[in-house]
Motif scaffolding. Structure first.
Motif, PDB file in Angstrom:
ATOM      1  N   HIS A  23       0.826  -1.206   0.000  1.00 37.45           N
ATOM      2  CA  HIS A  23       0.000   0.000   0.000  1.00 37.45           C
ATOM      3  C   HIS A  23       0.864   1.262   0.000  1.00 37.45           C
ATOM      4  O   HIS A  23       0.446   2.293  -0.525  1.00 37.45           O
ATOM      5  CB  HIS A  23      -0.939   0.001   1.214  1.00 37.45           C
ATOM      6  CG  HIS A  23      -0.243   0.002   2.534  1.00 37.45           C
ATOM      7  ND1 HIS A  23       0.375  -1.122   3.050  1.00 37.45           N
ATOM      8  CD2 HIS A  23      -0.040   0.988   3.450  1.00 37.45           C
ATOM      9  CE1 HIS A  23       0.913  -0.822   4.227  1.00 37.45           C
ATOM     10  NE2 HIS A  23       0.676   0.450   4.491  1.00 37.45           N
ATOM     11  N   THR A  24       2.060   1.184   0.576  1.00 36.03           N
ATOM     12  CA  THR A  24       2.977   2.328   0.575  1.00 36.03           C
ATOM     13  C   THR A  24       3.528   2.570  -0.825  1.00 36.03           C
ATOM     14  O   THR A  24       3.709   3.717  -1.241  1.00 36.03           O
ATOM     15  CB  THR A  24       4.162   2.074   1.527  1.00 36.03           C
ATOM     16  OG1 THR A  24       3.692   1.518   2.751  1.00 36.03           O
ATOM     17  CG2 THR A  24       4.927   3.339   1.806  1.00 36.03           C
ATOM     18  N   ASN A 151      -5.374   9.680  10.819  1.00 35.71           N
ATOM     19  CA  ASN A 151      -4.499   8.892   9.940  1.00 35.71           C
ATOM     20  C   ASN A 151      -3.602   7.924  10.703  1.00 35.71           C
ATOM     21  O   ASN A 151      -3.030   7.016  10.115  1.00 35.71           O
ATOM     22  CB  ASN A 151      -3.631   9.822   9.086  1.00 35.71           C
ATOM     23  CG  ASN A 151      -4.464  10.663   8.144  1.00 35.71           C
ATOM     24  OD1 ASN A 151      -5.447  10.185   7.591  1.00 35.71           O
ATOM     25  ND2 ASN A 151      -4.088  11.920   7.980  1.00 35.71           N
ATOM     26  N   HIS A 152      -3.457   8.143  12.033  1.00 36.21           N
ATOM     27  CA  HIS A 152      -2.602   7.281  12.855  1.00 36.21           C
ATOM     28  C   HIS A 152      -3.299   7.028  14.195  1.00 36.21           C
ATOM     29  O   HIS A 152      -2.835   7.491  15.245  1.00 36.21           O
ATOM     30  CB  HIS A 152      -1.222   7.930  13.073  1.00 36.21           C
ATOM     31  CG  HIS A 152      -0.533   8.294  11.799  1.00 36.21           C
ATOM     32  ND1 HIS A 152      -0.654   9.540  11.214  1.00 36.21           N
ATOM     33  CD2 HIS A 152       0.263   7.571  10.975  1.00 36.21           C
ATOM     34  CE1 HIS A 152       0.041   9.563  10.092  1.00 36.21           C
ATOM     35  NE2 HIS A 152       0.607   8.388   9.923  1.00 36.21           N
ATOM     36  N   ASP A 280      -4.615  11.481   2.287  1.00 37.90           N
ATOM     37  CA  ASP A 280      -4.360  11.958   3.649  1.00 37.90           C
ATOM     38  C   ASP A 280      -3.404  13.146   3.688  1.00 37.90           C
ATOM     39  O   ASP A 280      -3.318  13.839   4.708  1.00 37.90           O
ATOM     40  CB  ASP A 280      -3.820  10.826   4.530  1.00 37.90           C
ATOM     41  CG  ASP A 280      -2.588  10.153   3.953  1.00 37.90           C
ATOM     42  OD1 ASP A 280      -2.468  10.108   2.709  1.00 37.90           O
ATOM     43  OD2 ASP A 280      -1.749   9.654   4.728  1.00 37.90           O
ATOM     44  N   PHE A 309      -6.922   4.912  -0.700  1.00 38.11           N
ATOM     45  CA  PHE A 309      -6.204   3.918   0.092  1.00 38.11           C
ATOM     46  C   PHE A 309      -6.518   2.502  -0.376  1.00 38.11           C
ATOM     47  O   PHE A 309      -7.587   2.230  -0.923  1.00 38.11           O
ATOM     48  CB  PHE A 309      -6.595   4.019   1.565  1.00 38.11           C
ATOM     49  CG  PHE A 309      -6.172   5.292   2.242  1.00 38.11           C
ATOM     50  CD1 PHE A 309      -5.024   5.961   1.874  1.00 38.11           C
ATOM     51  CD2 PHE A 309      -6.942   5.833   3.271  1.00 38.11           C
ATOM     52  CE1 PHE A 309      -4.628   7.122   2.504  1.00 38.11           C
ATOM     53  CE2 PHE A 309      -6.562   6.998   3.909  1.00 38.11           C
ATOM     54  CZ  PHE A 309      -5.407   7.641   3.530  1.00 38.11           C
ATOM     55  N   ARG A 316      -8.339   0.538   6.309  1.00 38.94           N
ATOM     56  CA  ARG A 316      -7.133   0.970   5.625  1.00 38.94           C
ATOM     57  C   ARG A 316      -5.975   0.026   5.950  1.00 38.94           C
ATOM     58  O   ARG A 316      -5.738  -0.307   7.107  1.00 38.94           O
ATOM     59  CB  ARG A 316      -6.774   2.390   6.063  1.00 38.94           C
ATOM     60  CG  ARG A 316      -5.518   2.931   5.390  1.00 38.94           C
ATOM     61  CD  ARG A 316      -5.140   4.304   5.931  1.00 38.94           C
ATOM     62  NE  ARG A 316      -3.927   4.799   5.303  1.00 38.94           N
ATOM     63  CZ  ARG A 316      -3.331   5.936   5.620  1.00 38.94           C
ATOM     64  NH1 ARG A 316      -3.838   6.695   6.567  1.00 38.94           N
ATOM     65  NH2 ARG A 316      -2.224   6.320   5.005  1.00 38.94           N
ATOM     66  N   SER A 318      -2.366  -0.998   6.829  1.00 38.36           N
ATOM     67  CA  SER A 318      -1.283  -0.315   7.528  1.00 38.36           C
ATOM     68  C   SER A 318      -0.381  -1.342   8.180  1.00 38.36           C
ATOM     69  O   SER A 318      -0.812  -2.452   8.521  1.00 38.36           O
ATOM     70  CB  SER A 318      -1.830   0.651   8.588  1.00 38.36           C
ATOM     71  OG  SER A 318      -2.295  -0.058   9.716  1.00 38.36           O
ATOM     72  N   LYS A 319       0.864  -0.943   8.368  1.00 38.82           N
ATOM     73  CA  LYS A 319       1.820  -1.841   9.023  1.00 38.82           C
ATOM     74  C   LYS A 319       1.472  -2.009  10.496  1.00 38.82           C
ATOM     75  O   LYS A 319       1.658  -3.084  11.058  1.00 38.82           O
ATOM     76  CB  LYS A 319       3.240  -1.287   8.842  1.00 38.82           C
ATOM     77  CG  LYS A 319       3.720  -1.304   7.396  1.00 38.82           C
ATOM     78  CD  LYS A 319       5.166  -0.919   7.270  1.00 38.82           C
ATOM     79  CE  LYS A 319       5.376   0.557   7.422  1.00 38.82           C
ATOM     80  NZ  LYS A 319       5.044   1.335   6.229  1.00 38.82           N
ATOM     81  N   SER A 320       0.940  -0.946  11.120  1.00 42.55           N
ATOM     82  CA  SER A 320       0.627  -1.030  12.549  1.00 42.55           C
ATOM     83  C   SER A 320      -0.512  -2.011  12.810  1.00 42.55           C
ATOM     84  O   SER A 320      -0.531  -2.690  13.834  1.00 42.55           O
ATOM     85  CB  SER A 320       0.271   0.352  13.104  1.00 42.55           C
ATOM     86  OG  SER A 320      -0.832   0.894  12.413  1.00 42.55           O
ATOM     87  N   PHE A 324      -1.506  -5.733   5.945  1.00 45.85           N
ATOM     88  CA  PHE A 324      -0.919  -5.274   4.689  1.00 45.85           C
ATOM     89  C   PHE A 324      -0.278  -6.426   3.932  1.00 45.85           C
ATOM     90  O   PHE A 324      -0.071  -7.514   4.471  1.00 45.85           O
ATOM     91  CB  PHE A 324       0.112  -4.172   4.959  1.00 45.85           C
ATOM     92  CG  PHE A 324       1.377  -4.656   5.622  1.00 45.85           C
ATOM     93  CD1 PHE A 324       2.529  -4.870   4.890  1.00 45.85           C
ATOM     94  CD2 PHE A 324       1.413  -4.905   6.992  1.00 45.85           C
ATOM     95  CE1 PHE A 324       3.696  -5.314   5.498  1.00 45.85           C
ATOM     96  CE2 PHE A 324       2.578  -5.342   7.609  1.00 45.85           C
ATOM     97  CZ  PHE A 324       3.714  -5.553   6.864  1.00 45.85           C
TER      98      PHE A 324
END
Length: 538
Positions: A23-24, A151-152, A280, A309, A316, A318-320, A324
């Motif tokens: 996604h990045t 966003n985070h 974003d 996204f 979404r 995300s790595k967190s 992903f």
């Protein structure tokens, strides 16, 4: 040099705080396709991508791991470079915000804004997101866990009260409104443009451009009294603080064009033709950035494309969150061409899209293994069997030839409009038409008739196989920006030379090569067919 002679495309630069997810790199793959398309069409092209390395959370993460910040970012940048190499990304420069010329560029932008009266010392009090920066009241959401950056959401915000420098964004409100109205294609798609215009009309607040007390970042070049913060020995006074990460990061685009070290290069390459960024960070790129450029006496970029996204079951990626796709794993399974194709075909380039590993494999099998791969394989096999490997010329200009004219016009238009998924859809509709021609004409039946002495069937067989080979040639070349490794292999099987370098440079104008029958007068022999895209099991 006129704008028609050159093309400058950039992506946003990614935080070097972890390894990249697909996604990045999604926008980087898209930008690479657009850069290749322009190179193959003869435009002198510059493609810039890279990493943003000065955020507070990077320094914090490095400290947690017991590493120096520089060693930490160097390790993560290596992961980005490896992933981009695996995906055949071909930037003309991979820029890092720690690069010396970028440090000079960021400091010069600060000096120019100061000289123009656009930055001043003030006091900031409010929320700060370690992953993104200062947040206005409208930029945060209240959750059961407390105030968060949308966003985070997993990162705890910090309440900060400090003296720092502000950029006078409010002074540019009228000019920004006028720019959006006079250049309706500046920010696209339209609905994103309207969101940004609505934000401008709601009133703009000045924003912070420095951090007090931070040591990991570009030294702020001006002291509160207006003097230089550089000491006689060349070091910087830490009391001046550092340049705010977002102000620093945006400047990479002019650094990559040659500012401030290469005035001639900068005059050639700026303004950028296209910034490709995520939704974003649209406000930074379409509102803050033009004002920063105008303050420094520069033009705004010509176009900003705002994509959505990648979602996993509506959330979404995300790595967190751990939801992903690892680009190295995707390339290992689908190959570089397959990974590039399915990412840009499955994910709309103008809005959020829900994807999954299964959807990627299905798309790979349907479009690449079955539709195009099978068309190429059986076309070459039939021509080898029925025509003894001699490449037949194209038939009369009808049928597939007429369909190709319409396809190419649609394909070009979609790429120009940054609708990459739609572009591939147009091209693969033509692949479908070629496959339907096989079933309608049944070359194997025509071959039997030829053996029985039917001369008219022989002419028809040559025409049908000639058209199919030409269709395969054209699709291979047109899709080359998306599948740059597979395209030369396909052309070789068809008995043609692939005239472009690995980056897409060096060959004839692609649009001339994409003319139906462009090589009709050339004789040639077909090679042994080899599968380009072996079918996968889920």
């Amino acid at each position: 040099m006129s704008p028609a002679d050159r093309y400058y495309v950039t992506t946003s630069i990614a935080y070097a705080n972890n390894k990249p997810g697909l996604h990045t790199l999604y926008e980087v793959i898209g930008a690479d396709v657009i850069a290749r398309w322009h190179r193959m069409n003869g435009d002198e092209t510059k493609f810039l991508t890279g990493t943003d390395e000065h955020s507070v959370n990077i320094a914090q993460k490095a400290e947690e791991l017991g590493k120096s910040t520089r060693d930490f970012v160097d390790g993560n940048v290596a992961l980005f470079r490896a992933a981009e190499d695996a995906l055949l990304i071909s930037p003309d420069r991979f820029i890092r915000t720690t690069d010396p010329d970028h440090v000079r560029a960021a400091q010069e932008m600060v000096r120019r804004a100061y000289a123009n009266g656009d930055i001043y010392v003030g006091k900031y009090e409010g929320w700060y997101c370690p992953a993104e920066g200062f947040k206005t009241r409208s930029d945060v959401v209240e959750t059961p866990e407390g105030t968060r950056c949308p966003n985070h959401p997993t990162i705890e915000l910090e309440w900060i009260s400090e003296s720092n420098w502000f950029f006078r964004l409010s002074a540019y409100q009228e000019r920004l409104e006028r720019h959006f109205e006079e250049h309706p294609d500046f920010a696209q798609p339209d609905y994103r443009r309207n969101e940004m215009l609505g934000f401008i009309r709601g009133g703009l607040e000045d924003f912070s451009v420095s951090r007090a007390g931070a040591t990991w970042g570009i030294p702020f070049p001006i002291m509160p009294d207006g003097s230089s913060s550089q000491r006689p020995d060349g070091t910087w006074d830490p009391a001046a603080g550092t340049i705010y990460v977002w102000y620093d990061a945006l400047i990479n685009y002019v650094t990559g064009a040659g500012f401030p070290d290469d005035p001639a290069g900068f005059a050639k390459w700026w303004p950028a033709d296209l910034h490709i960024i995520g939704k974003d960070i649209a406000r930074f790129h379409t509102i803050y950035w033009p004002a920063m450029l105008w303050s420094a006496g520069m033009e705004a970029p010509r176009h900003v494309w705002i994509h959505g996204f990648l979602l996993a079951q509506g959330e979404r990626m995300s790595k967190s969150l751990g939801n992903f796709l690892d680009p190295i794993d995707v390339v290992a399974a689908l190959g570089a061409d397959g990974a590039r194709y399915v990412t840009l075909r499955e994910v709309a380039f103008d809005r959020d899209t829900d994807v999954s590993w299964d959807s990627f494999v299905r798309r790979y099998n349907a479009d690449l293994a079955n539709d195009f791969g099978n068309l190429l394989n059986r076309t070459i096999s039939m021509a080898n069997r029925y025509l003894d490997g001699e490449r037949p010329s194209v038939g009369p200009a009808a049928g597939l030839a007429a369909a190709w004219t319409e396809t190419l016009a649609a394909y070009r238009g979609k790429i120009a409009a940054c609708l990459l998924s739609d572009a591939l859809c147009s091209l693969w509709e033509f692949v479908g038409a070629a496959n339907r021609l096989v079933e309608a004409e049944q070359p194997w039946t025509l071959a039997k008739a030829v053996k029985a002495g039917d001369a008219e069937a022989g002419i028809r067989l040559n025409n049908v196989l000639g058209d199919l080979i030409e269709a395969c040639r054209l699709v291979s070349l047109a899709a080359a920006p998306f599948i740059p490794n597979a395209a030369p292999r396909a052309l070789a099987q068809l008995g043609y030379q692939y005239p472009y370098e690995a980056s897409g440079r060096g060959g004839p104008a692609l649009l001339e090569e994409l003319r139906w029958g462009a090589h009709a007068a050339e004789s040639g022999r077909l090679a042994t067919p080899e599968p380009l895209f072996p079918r996968l099991e889920t």
